[in-house]
Design a protein around this motif. Structure first.
Motif: not given
Length: 181
Positions: A99-110, A48-58
Motif C-alpha cells: 500500500k505504501i509503495s502504491q501511494v509513493a508511485r501515485d505521488a510520482g516516486i519511482h 512537492t512530491t513529499l507533500d503528495a506522498l504525505h497526503e496519500g499516506l494520511m
C-alpha cells in the motif's frame, strides 16, 4: 531530500537489539534511536512530491502489526556489508508495504520493483573487511544468529528524512501515521 518510510521500534525491542550490538566486535552499529524497519526507500525527492506522498499516506487505514525477528544475517555483495535482523513473513506487513509503495508511485516516486525482504539493519561494515574481522563476524553469528524476538504490536509508521554524514546517516522523523488496529 533523501527519504524513506519505516516502522519505528518500541523501546524494549531497541534495548534487546542494542544488547546484541554490544557483543559485535567489528563494524559500525546503527544508533539505537535510528533502528527501524524500512517499508520504502524513496531516494531524493522534492518537497512537492513529499507533500503528495504525505497526503496519500494520511488516507491509509491499515491494521496494527505483530512481527517477529527470526534470526540475524549478513547481507553481502563481494564482502559483508550489513548485519541485519530478519523479519518473519507476515501478510499484514507485506500488505502495508504494498500500500505504501502504491501511494509513493501515485505521488510520482519511482520505486524499483524488487522483492520485499523486511529487516532491521543493526550494523554496517566497511568496503573491504579483513579475514580476521570476517571470522569475528562469523563467531558473532554462531553465538547470536538464531536470535528471535516477538516485536509488540506496532501501531504507527513514519516518513523520515535521511541526511548522510561521515559518521553515518542521521534520520529525522517528518510525519507519522497511525495503524488503527
Amino acid at each position: 531530500m533523501r527519504s524513506f518510510v519505516a516502522l519505528p521500534l518500541d523501546e524494549d525491542t531497541e534495548d534487546a537489539l542494542a544488547r546484541l550490538q554490544e557483543d559485535l566486535p567489528v563494524g559500525r552499529p546503527v544508533d539505537i534511536e535510528a533502528l527501524h524497519l524500512t517499508l520504502a526507500f524513496l531516494e531524493d525527492q522534492d518537497a512537492t512530491t513529499l507533500d503528495a506522498l504525505h497526503e496519500g499516506l494520511m488516507c491509509l487505514t491499515l491494521p496494527r502489526l505483530n512481527v517477529r525477528i527470526t534470526g540475524l544475517e549478513v547481507h553481502t555483495r563481494a564482502a559483508p556489508r550489513l548485519l541485519v535482523a530478519e523479519i518473519a513473513d507476515c501478510p499484514d506487513l507485506r500488505h502495508l508495504q504494498q500500500k505504501i509503495s502504491q501511494v509513493a508511485r501515485d505521488a510520482g516516486i519511482h520505486l524499483p520493483r524488487r522483492r520485499f525482504r523486511p529487516h532491521i539493519t543493526l550494523a554496517r561494515f566497511g568496503r573491504a573487511m579483513p579475514a580476521h574481522e570476517q571470522r569475528q563476524v562469523a563467531g558473532f553469528l554462531a553465538r547470536h544468529g538464531a536470535f528471535q524476538l516477538h516485536i509488540p504490536e506496532l501501531s504507527r509508521f513514519a516518513l523520515y528524512r535521511s541526511d548522510l554524514m561521515p559518521e553515518g546517516p542521521i534520520y529525522t522523523e517528518l510525519a507519522d501515521y497511525p495503524l488503527t488496529g
